[in-house]
Design a protein around this motif. Structure first.
Motif, mmCIF file in Angstrom:
data_model
loop_
_atom_site.group_PDB
_atom_site.id
_atom_site.type_symbol
_atom_site.label_atom_id
_atom_site.label_comp_id
_atom_site.label_asym_id
_atom_site.label_seq_id
_atom_site.Cartn_x
_atom_site.Cartn_y
_atom_site.Cartn_z
ATOM 1 N N TYR A 1 5.976 -9.501 1.017
ATOM 2 C CA TYR A 1 4.975 -9.022 1.966
ATOM 3 C C TYR A 1 5.493 -7.801 2.717
ATOM 4 C CZ TYR A 1 1.687 -9.042 5.894
ATOM 5 O OH TYR A 1 0.748 -8.690 6.844
ATOM 6 N N GLU A 2 6.731 -7.870 3.175
ATOM 7 C CA GLU A 2 7.317 -6.753 3.916
ATOM 8 C C GLU A 2 7.478 -5.520 3.025
ATOM 9 O OE1 GLU A 2 10.899 -8.374 5.486
ATOM 10 O OE2 GLU A 2 9.897 -9.370 7.188
ATOM 11 N N ALA A 3 7.748 -5.737 1.737
ATOM 12 C CA ALA A 3 7.927 -4.615 0.804
ATOM 13 C C ALA A 3 6.624 -3.875 0.542
ATOM 14 C CB ALA A 3 8.509 -5.117 -0.516
ATOM 15 N N THR A 4 5.497 -4.571 0.749
ATOM 16 C CA THR A 4 4.199 -3.948 0.463
ATOM 17 C C THR A 4 3.481 -3.462 1.711
ATOM 18 O OG1 THR A 4 3.128 -6.122 0.541
ATOM 19 C CG2 THR A 4 3.857 -5.319 -1.620
ATOM 20 N N GLN A 5 3.986 -3.805 2.894
ATOM 21 C CA GLN A 5 3.279 -3.475 4.128
ATOM 22 C C GLN A 5 3.103 -1.982 4.343
ATOM 23 O OE1 GLN A 5 1.581 -5.319 6.893
ATOM 24 N NE2 GLN A 5 1.402 -6.155 4.839
ATOM 25 N N SER A 6 4.101 -1.200 3.934
ATOM 26 C CA SER A 6 4.036 0.245 4.180
ATOM 27 C C SER A 6 3.288 0.999 3.083
ATOM 28 C CB SER A 6 5.456 0.810 4.302
ATOM 29 O OG SER A 6 6.156 0.610 3.083
ATOM 30 N N LEU A 7 2.798 0.277 2.063
ATOM 31 C CA LEU A 7 2.164 0.932 0.916
ATOM 32 C C LEU A 7 0.652 0.977 1.098
ATOM 33 C CD1 LEU A 7 4.201 -0.651 -2.030
ATOM 34 C CD2 LEU A 7 4.696 1.411 -0.692
ATOM 35 N N ASP A 8 0.115 2.174 0.945
ATOM 36 C CA ASP A 8 -1.325 2.382 1.039
ATOM 37 C C ASP A 8 -1.770 3.161 -0.193
ATOM 38 O OD1 ASP A 8 -3.979 2.691 2.527
ATOM 39 O OD2 ASP A 8 -3.405 4.782 2.177
ATOM 40 N N LEU A 9 -2.766 2.651 -0.906
ATOM 41 C CA LEU A 9 -3.194 3.251 -2.169
ATOM 42 C C LEU A 9 -3.594 4.708 -1.988
ATOM 43 C CD1 LEU A 9 -3.891 3.018 -5.169
ATOM 44 C CD2 LEU A 9 -6.148 2.169 -4.500
ATOM 45 N N HIS A 10 -4.413 4.999 -0.994
ATOM 46 C CA HIS A 10 -4.903 6.360 -0.796
ATOM 47 C C HIS A 10 -3.752 7.324 -0.537
ATOM 48 C CE1 HIS A 10 -7.603 9.602 0.306
ATOM 49 N NE2 HIS A 10 -6.980 9.734 1.462
ATOM 50 N N THR A 11 -2.825 6.909 0.308
ATOM 51 C CA THR A 11 -1.682 7.764 0.640
ATOM 52 C C THR A 11 -0.800 8.000 -0.577
ATOM 53 O OG1 THR A 11 -1.680 6.914 2.903
ATOM 54 C CG2 THR A 11 0.318 8.016 2.146
ATOM 55 N N LEU A 12 -0.573 6.943 -1.355
ATOM 56 C CA LEU A 12 0.270 7.079 -2.537
ATOM 57 C C LEU A 12 -0.362 8.001 -3.572
ATOM 58 C CD1 LEU A 12 1.578 3.421 -2.998
ATOM 59 C CD2 LEU A 12 2.920 5.430 -2.372
ATOM 60 N N VAL A 13 -1.669 7.869 -3.759
ATOM 61 C CA VAL A 13 -2.352 8.746 -4.724
ATOM 62 C C VAL A 13 -2.229 10.199 -4.289
ATOM 63 C CG1 VAL A 13 -4.601 9.395 -5.659
ATOM 64 C CG2 VAL A 13 -3.932 6.994 -5.585
ATOM 65 N N LEU A 14 -2.408 10.465 -3.005
ATOM 66 C CA LEU A 14 -2.271 11.829 -2.507
ATOM 67 C C LEU A 14 -0.846 12.343 -2.672
ATOM 68 C CD1 LEU A 14 -4.394 11.787 0.784
ATOM 69 C CD2 LEU A 14 -4.981 12.835 -1.410
ATOM 70 N N SER A 15 0.123 11.441 -2.598
ATOM 71 C CA SER A 15 1.530 11.831 -2.727
ATOM 72 C C SER A 15 1.907 12.177 -4.159
ATOM 73 C CB SER A 15 2.438 10.702 -2.222
ATOM 74 O OG SER A 15 2.190 10.429 -0.868
ATOM 75 N N GLY A 16 1.120 11.720 -5.141
ATOM 76 C CA GLY A 16 1.405 12.028 -6.537
ATOM 77 C C GLY A 16 1.811 10.809 -7.324
ATOM 78 N N SER A 17 1.732 10.934 -8.634
ATOM 79 C CA SER A 17 1.962 9.784 -9.501
ATOM 80 C C SER A 17 3.413 9.321 -9.501
ATOM 81 C CB SER A 17 1.530 10.117 -10.934
ATOM 82 O OG SER A 17 2.240 11.245 -11.417
ATOM 83 N N GLU A 18 4.343 10.256 -9.317
ATOM 84 C CA GLU A 18 5.758 9.858 -9.303
ATOM 85 C C GLU A 18 6.043 8.975 -8.090
ATOM 86 O OE1 GLU A 18 9.661 9.297 -10.325
ATOM 87 O OE2 GLU A 18 8.010 10.094 -11.533
ATOM 88 N N ALA A 19 5.519 9.359 -6.926
ATOM 89 C CA ALA A 19 5.689 8.537 -5.724
ATOM 90 C C ALA A 19 5.024 7.182 -5.920
ATOM 91 C CB ALA A 19 5.096 9.253 -4.512
ATOM 92 N N MET A 20 3.859 7.170 -6.556
ATOM 93 C CA MET A 20 3.168 5.916 -6.840
ATOM 94 C C MET A 20 4.017 5.014 -7.732
ATOM 95 S SD MET A 20 0.538 3.829 -6.767
ATOM 96 C CE MET A 20 -0.836 4.745 -6.080
ATOM 97 N N TYR A 21 4.562 5.586 -8.806
ATOM 98 C CA TYR A 21 5.357 4.771 -9.730
ATOM 99 C C TYR A 21 6.604 4.222 -9.036
ATOM 100 C CZ TYR A 21 8.128 3.192 -13.641
ATOM 101 O OH TYR A 21 8.884 2.401 -14.476
ATOM 102 N N GLN A 22 7.293 5.065 -8.301
ATOM 103 C CA GLN A 22 8.525 4.614 -7.647
ATOM 104 C C GLN A 22 8.243 3.499 -6.647
ATOM 105 O OE1 GLN A 22 11.453 5.226 -8.538
ATOM 106 N NE2 GLN A 22 11.201 7.029 -9.845
ATOM 107 N N ALA A 23 7.139 3.636 -5.906
ATOM 108 C CA ALA A 23 6.776 2.607 -4.929
ATOM 109 C C ALA A 23 6.515 1.270 -5.621
ATOM 110 C CB ALA A 23 5.556 3.040 -4.132
ATOM 111 N N LEU A 24 5.808 1.306 -6.752
ATOM 112 C CA LEU A 24 5.511 0.066 -7.473
ATOM 113 C C LEU A 24 6.732 -0.460 -8.206
ATOM 114 C CD1 LEU A 24 1.952 0.910 -8.873
ATOM 115 C CD2 LEU A 24 2.537 -0.484 -6.882
ATOM 116 N N ALA A 25 7.558 0.451 -8.728
ATOM 117 C CA ALA A 25 8.781 0.011 -9.412
ATOM 118 C C ALA A 25 9.714 -0.703 -8.440
ATOM 119 C CB ALA A 25 9.490 1.207 -10.043
ATOM 120 N N ASN A 26 9.700 -0.283 -7.177
ATOM 121 C CA ASN A 26 10.550 -0.924 -6.167
ATOM 122 C C ASN A 26 10.116 -2.353 -5.865
ATOM 123 O OD1 ASN A 26 12.133 1.359 -5.900
ATOM 124 N ND2 ASN A 26 10.958 2.184 -4.172
#
Length: 686
Positions: free
Chosen positions: A613-638
């Protein structure tokens, strides 16, 4: 080892079909040999306008023999209680061309060894006519006489030799022999080939260079020598020059290069006009000085020798001068008009009878371009230039020069726009709105030109879909696939993150072009298909392309293409399998229990739930998409490690209904993020 020769003699094949036909003949021959298990050392292709041929070197005497083990029924089914062979056993033996006496018992089954002997090469090659030659496919066909058979051009002769032996077969009324045809004017019509090994040399003696690579190199060398001897610069390595060289190579059998010239007065006409006239209409190569200035000379190639070359040069110069006279006339006449004069005629020009006029198309494009400019935060100057370009960008269609040289659409528009006082940005956009002109052509470089190009192509796609003029199969008469590819490539090159779905929806709402949501969705899928095609052409695995191009929100093609590339780049990571398995496990479980409940940390029963739960609290789909696919992948890989730890100690389907719902709510929260990378369940984990 033997040599086999196959030559298909034809009436003159269109130049653009010769090279792909040669490649197809090689590919079909390779497949034929593989199917018949006949090994060869090399397949050497040949082609001219009048022939397609392959020479097979080091042909094996016979096909490879096979010895295969076939498993039959189990022993308890192969014999009855009296020890006799059952019908199942006998049927298996009969199907393999054997008897039960040939059975071998092993591992609880009966086995047969099936031996297939080799077949002589001559016997196999006698079928190459029906299995290779007759099966070839082309984009252009002809039929002749009363035959239903279709081919690229009528077949006039066939040669099939295994060393010195003729391999007999026929196609229609044409039977194989050892007689080919030499150069139409420099040689006897019938030329005898004594041995398959002597093919190239025999034809060379008959003034035919049958090896396309050798012929191309000869042309290149002859042209370069003439240019060097005269101190001219000849550009043979540009895309257009390469295309011209390939075309010339495929219309001659015995090349002889020559040079000609024209009056310097024609250099007052824009270079693009002169180069187009020489290259596109006469198949001439132009030359420049060291500074890149066009010179009043040209190079060309005749299909023959140097005899009477002066007459050939004079004839070519006469034809070219006639074209240049027309160009000079239209160039002078066009300058007597204004852009407004041409635009008055554009208002009456039909775009398509089901859609309307070119002028109406331009007005819609101007609206679309303005919306795109707002999204891309263009400044006031850029918006003004874009608006002006959108008002006039088709005016050159009504000029005499474009009427005579339609290849110069846009090119002359830019030139005339500058002559008539438009600024450089507007003039460049008039030219660039056509770009890219092919699937791999250059895209517009200026921002104003790129937006105009996107808007022009997008309006074309939407309005043609609204008129039910949709491409089907390979049929795309209005170039809509090319237009969609142009949109995608331009956005990608510019790295413009534009949401096309709301733009299309708003455009449709204001124009009424398409009335149903299904039509809008079909337009989105059509553009998305081009993203997939470009990714596949770039060598990305099909499963990764499939995964990255679904779950699309707002049709941001740049982000979609980026996430496909991101998946491709990480597919070789050591932990890629573990990451995808962890994320797809969440996805598969989440869909089993539908809930819109919010996660309540108070219902957690172990530390793994809290950690995830704590690992996902800072993750927001809209923000990650705006940040780019690499940031999205790294966030999910973590999340891989906390997900793995979660499932090690957590039973999702808990007995307590509240705990169960809470756990599914947590999985749904993660699954909501996964759409940012597409559909990971489509990825094949190897």
């Amino acid at each position: 080892m033997s040599t086999f020769l196959l030559e298909i003699g034809l009436e003159e094949v269109p130049a653009h079909l010769v090279t792909p036909s040669e490649a197809q003949l090689v590919a079909r021959t390779e497949a034929f040999l593989a199917e018949h298990r006949l090994t060869v050392g090399e397949i050497k292709p040949f082609s001219t306008p009048r022939r397609l041929a392959v020479q097979l070197l080091d042909v094996a005497a016979e096909s490879e023999a096979l010895s295969e083990e076939k498993r039959g029924p189990s022993l308890d089914r192969a014999k009855d209680e009296a020890g006799n062979w059952t019908k199942a056993a006998q049927g298996f033996a009969r199907g393999q061309g054997a008897t039960p006496d040939d059975f071998v018992a092993r591992d609880g089954y009966v086995w047969l060894t099936k031996a297939t002997p080799g077949v002589p090469a001559a016997e196999i090659l006698s079928h190459i006519g029906e299995e290779v030659v007759a099966q070839m496919k082309f984009t252009t066909y002809m039929k002749w006489a009363n035959h239903a058979f279709l081919y690229v051009r009528p077949i006039r002769w066939l040669v099939a030799l295994l060393d010195a032996e003729v391999i007999d077969f026929n196609i229609l009324e044409v039977s194989t022999n050892r007689v080919t045809r030499g150069h139409r004017f420099l040689s006897d019509e019938n030329v005898v080939i004594d041995n398959a090994n002597a093919y190239a040399e025999t034809l060379k003696a008959a003034f035919v260079l049958a090896d396309a690579d050798e012929r191309r190199a000869t042309i290149r060398k002859q042209l370069s020598t003439i240019a060097q001897d005269n101190g001219w610069v000849l550009q043979l390595d540009s895309d257009k020059s390469q295309d011209l060289l390939e075309e010339v190579n495929n219309i001659v059998e015995w090349p002889t290069a020559f040079t000609g010239g024209f009056d310097e007065k024609y250099l007052a006409v824009p270079d693009e006009v002169l180069m187009t006239s020489m290259r596109e209409h006469q198949r001439f190569f132009y030359v420049t000085d060291e500074a890149g200035h066009l010179l009043p000379h040209f190079l060309s190639v005749r299909n023959g020798d140097a005899a009477h070359l002066d007459n050939v040069i004079a004839g070519n110069e006469k034809v070219l001068v006639a074209r240049l006279e027309d160009a000079a006339f239209f160039y002078h006449e066009d300058q007597q008009k204004t852009i407004a004069d041409s635009m008055a005629k554009v208002e009456k020009l039909v775009f398509h009878e089901k859609i309307g006029s070119v002028y109406e198309h331009m007005q819609r494009v101007g609206q679309l371009a303005a919306v795109l400019a707002d999204q891309l935060q263009f400044n006031a100057t850029q918006k003004a230039d874009l608006a002006r370009a959108a008002e006039i960008y088709k005016f050159d269609l009504m000029t005499g020069m474009v009427g005579e040289f339609d290849e110069l659409q846009g090119v002359m528009g830019e030139h005339y726009a500058k002559l008539f006082g438009e600024n450089a940005a507007v003039a460049a956009a008039v030219k660039e709105h056509y770009m890219p002109t092919s699937a791999t052509g250059d895209v517009a470089q200026s921002d104003v030109g790129a937006v105009l190009a996107i808007a022009d192509k997008l309006d074309t796609i939407v309005t043609f879909f609204s008129a039910d003029l949709v491409p089907s199969g390979s049929n795309d008469p209005y170039g809509l696939r090319r237009a969609a590819t142009g949109i995608v490539r331009t956005l990608q090159e510019k790295q413009w993150r534009v949401a096309l779905t709301p733009i299309i929806a708003d455009f449709i709402a204001h124009t009424g072009a398409v009335t149903s949501q299904a039509d809008q969705a079909e337009i989105g899928r059509f553009i998305l298909d081009r993203v997939r095609k470009l990714a596949l052409d770039a060598g990305v695995r099909q499963d990764l392309v499939a995964a990255g191009t679904v779950n699309v929100v707002n049709l941001d093609v740049v982000y979609i293409a980026q996430r496909v590339q991101t998946l491709a780049q990480h597919a070789t990571d050591d932990n890629f399998r573990e990451v995808i398995e962890a994320l797809t496990r969440v996805a598969r479980l989440a869909v089993k229990f539908d809930t819109d409940a919010k996660v309540d940390p108070a219902l957690f029963e172990n530390a793994a739930e809290t950690a995830l739960y704590e690992a996902t609290q800072s993750l927001d789909l809209h923000t990650l998409v705006l940040s780019g696919s690499e940031a999205m992948y790294q966030a999910l890989a973590n999340l891989q490690a906390p997900i793995a730890a979660y499932f090690d100690v957590t039973m999702v389907n808990a007995a307590d209904e509240a705990v169960k719902t809470n756990r599914y709510a947590q999985l749904h929260m993660i699954n909501h993020l996964l759409v940012g990378l597409g559909d990971l369940e489509k990825i094949v984990i190897k």
